[in-house]
Scaffold this motif. Structure first.
Motif, PDB file in Angstrom:
ATOM      1  N   GLU A  60       0.855  -1.198   0.000  1.00 19.77           N
ATOM      2  CA  GLU A  60       0.000   0.000   0.000  1.00 19.77           C
ATOM      3  C   GLU A  60       0.886   1.242   0.000  1.00 19.77           C
ATOM      4  O   GLU A  60       1.676   1.451   0.918  1.00 19.77           O
ATOM      5  N   VAL A  61       0.781   2.065  -1.042  1.00 18.69           N
ATOM      6  CA  VAL A  61       1.617   3.262  -1.125  1.00 18.69           C
ATOM      7  C   VAL A  61       1.097   4.391  -0.240  1.00 18.69           C
ATOM      8  O   VAL A  61       1.872   5.262   0.161  1.00 18.69           O
ATOM      9  N   HIS A  62      -0.183   4.392   0.073  1.00 21.62           N
ATOM     10  CA  HIS A  62      -0.750   5.398   0.980  1.00 21.62           C
ATOM     11  C   HIS A  62      -0.571   4.881   2.413  1.00 21.62           C
ATOM     12  O   HIS A  62      -1.493   4.344   3.020  1.00 21.62           O
ATOM     13  N   ASN A  63       0.638   5.047   2.924  1.00 20.68           N
ATOM     14  CA  ASN A  63       0.944   4.470   4.233  1.00 20.68           C
ATOM     15  C   ASN A  63       1.580   5.494   5.161  1.00 20.68           C
ATOM     16  O   ASN A  63       1.844   6.619   4.773  1.00 20.68           O
ATOM     17  N   ALA A  64       1.834   5.056   6.392  1.00 14.21           N
ATOM     18  CA  ALA A  64       2.391   5.935   7.420  1.00 14.21           C
ATOM     19  C   ALA A  64       3.913   5.862   7.482  1.00 14.21           C
ATOM     20  O   ALA A  64       4.510   6.179   8.502  1.00 14.21           O
ATOM     21  N   GLY A  65       4.553   5.416   6.419  1.00 17.26           N
ATOM     22  CA  GLY A  65       6.015   5.395   6.364  1.00 17.26           C
ATOM     23  C   GLY A  65       6.619   4.223   7.111  1.00 17.26           C
ATOM     24  O   GLY A  65       6.245   3.071   6.905  1.00 17.26           O
ATOM     25  N   SER A  66       7.548   4.514   8.003  1.00 15.56           N
ATOM     26  CA  SER A  66       8.290   3.478   8.715  1.00 15.56           C
ATOM     27  C   SER A  66       7.388   2.587   9.553  1.00 15.56           C
ATOM     28  O   SER A  66       7.664   1.396   9.711  1.00 15.56           O
ATOM     29  N   GLU A  67       6.312   3.139  10.063  1.00 13.27           N
ATOM     30  CA  GLU A  67       5.362   2.348  10.857  1.00 13.27           C
ATOM     31  C   GLU A  67       4.767   1.224   9.994  1.00 13.27           C
ATOM     32  O   GLU A  67       4.713   0.067  10.407  1.00 13.27           O
ATOM     33  N   TYR A  68       4.328   1.547   8.793  1.00 19.56           N
ATOM     34  CA  TYR A  68       3.772   0.552   7.877  1.00 19.56           C
ATOM     35  C   TYR A  68       4.850  -0.438   7.447  1.00 19.56           C
ATOM     36  O   TYR A  68       4.613  -1.652   7.387  1.00 19.56           O
ATOM     37  N   ASP A  69       6.046   0.073   7.135  1.00 23.29           N
ATOM     38  CA  ASP A  69       7.147  -0.790   6.704  1.00 23.29           C
ATOM     39  C   ASP A  69       7.472  -1.830   7.766  1.00 23.29           C
ATOM     40  O   ASP A  69       7.721  -3.000   7.443  1.00 23.29           O
ATOM     41  N   LEU A  70       7.491  -1.421   9.029  1.00 18.75           N
ATOM     42  CA  LEU A  70       7.775  -2.351  10.117  1.00 18.75           C
ATOM     43  C   LEU A  70       6.702  -3.435  10.185  1.00 18.75           C
ATOM     44  O   LEU A  70       7.013  -4.624  10.302  1.00 18.75           O
ATOM     45  N   GLY A  71       5.439  -3.049  10.099  1.00 20.86           N
ATOM     46  CA  GLY A  71       4.361  -4.024  10.100  1.00 20.86           C
ATOM     47  C   GLY A  71       4.462  -4.990   8.935  1.00 20.86           C
ATOM     48  O   GLY A  71       4.280  -6.195   9.085  1.00 20.86           O
ATOM     49  N   PHE A  72       4.776  -4.476   7.738  1.00 22.02           N
ATOM     50  CA  PHE A  72       4.912  -5.311   6.550  1.00 22.02           C
ATOM     51  C   PHE A  72       6.041  -6.319   6.730  1.00 22.02           C
ATOM     52  O   PHE A  72       5.887  -7.511   6.455  1.00 22.02           O
ATOM     53  N   LEU A  73       7.183  -5.853   7.223  1.00 22.69           N
ATOM     54  CA  LEU A  73       8.321  -6.740   7.443  1.00 22.69           C
ATOM     55  C   LEU A  73       8.006  -7.798   8.490  1.00 22.69           C
ATOM     56  O   LEU A  73       8.368  -8.975   8.336  1.00 22.69           O
ATOM     57  N   LEU A  74       7.321  -7.413   9.571  1.00 27.55           N
ATOM     58  CA  LEU A  74       6.924  -8.396  10.586  1.00 27.55           C
ATOM     59  C   LEU A  74       5.952  -9.417  10.000  1.00 27.55           C
ATOM     60  O   LEU A  74       6.022 -10.612  10.335  1.00 27.55           O
ATOM     61  N   GLY A  75       5.036  -8.984   9.144  1.00 25.27           N
ATOM     62  CA  GLY A  75       4.107  -9.905   8.504  1.00 25.27           C
ATOM     63  C   GLY A  75       4.821 -10.923   7.640  1.00 25.27           C
ATOM     64  O   GLY A  75       4.515 -12.126   7.688  1.00 25.27           O
TER      65      GLY A  75
END
Length: 116
Positions: A85-100
């Motif tokens: 998702e490009v409409h994201n909160a930056g590093s917060e979203y990236d961390l969640g994606f990586l954890l997933g």
């Protein structure tokens, strides 16, 4: 032989770390193709709401990371489906994606161990 392997690994790691720098690129030329390898750049859609007024945060990133393998396969057949998702909160979203993604890999390795 082991020293040669360690040297090669060190050189590969050095190239990979250097390639991750901002505005860095590597061009690979072969007789039939040319490939430009670049580091990821900034996302202009960070903290910009989508058409529904939503911004994906860590929990959405976690979910998108968990379903990423399935989404990847679907994206081959449907160009409207994307993994990230490009409409994201930056590093917060990236961390969640990586954890997933990490959860998926951990579960797959756990199931592989249990089958032995």
């Amino acid at each position: 032989m082991q020293k040669l392997f360690v040297l090669g690994l060190f050189m590969l790691l050095s190239v990979l770390i250097t390639a991750c720098g901002p505005d860095s690129s590597v061009q690979v030329n072969t007789p039939n193709t040319t490939m430009q390898l670049r580091a990821p750049g900034p996302n202009p859609m960070v903290n910009q709401p989508d058409q529904n007024g939503l911004i994906a945060r860590a929990v959405a990133g976690l979910w998108h990371g968990i379903i990423a393998p399935i989404t990847l396969v679907i994206s081959f057949f449907n160009s409207n489906v994307h993994m990230y998702e490009v409409h994201n909160a930056g590093s917060e979203y990236d961390l969640g994606f990586l954890l997933g993604i990490t959860v998926v890999i951990a579960l797959l390795s756990l199931f592989a161990r249990m089958r032995r």
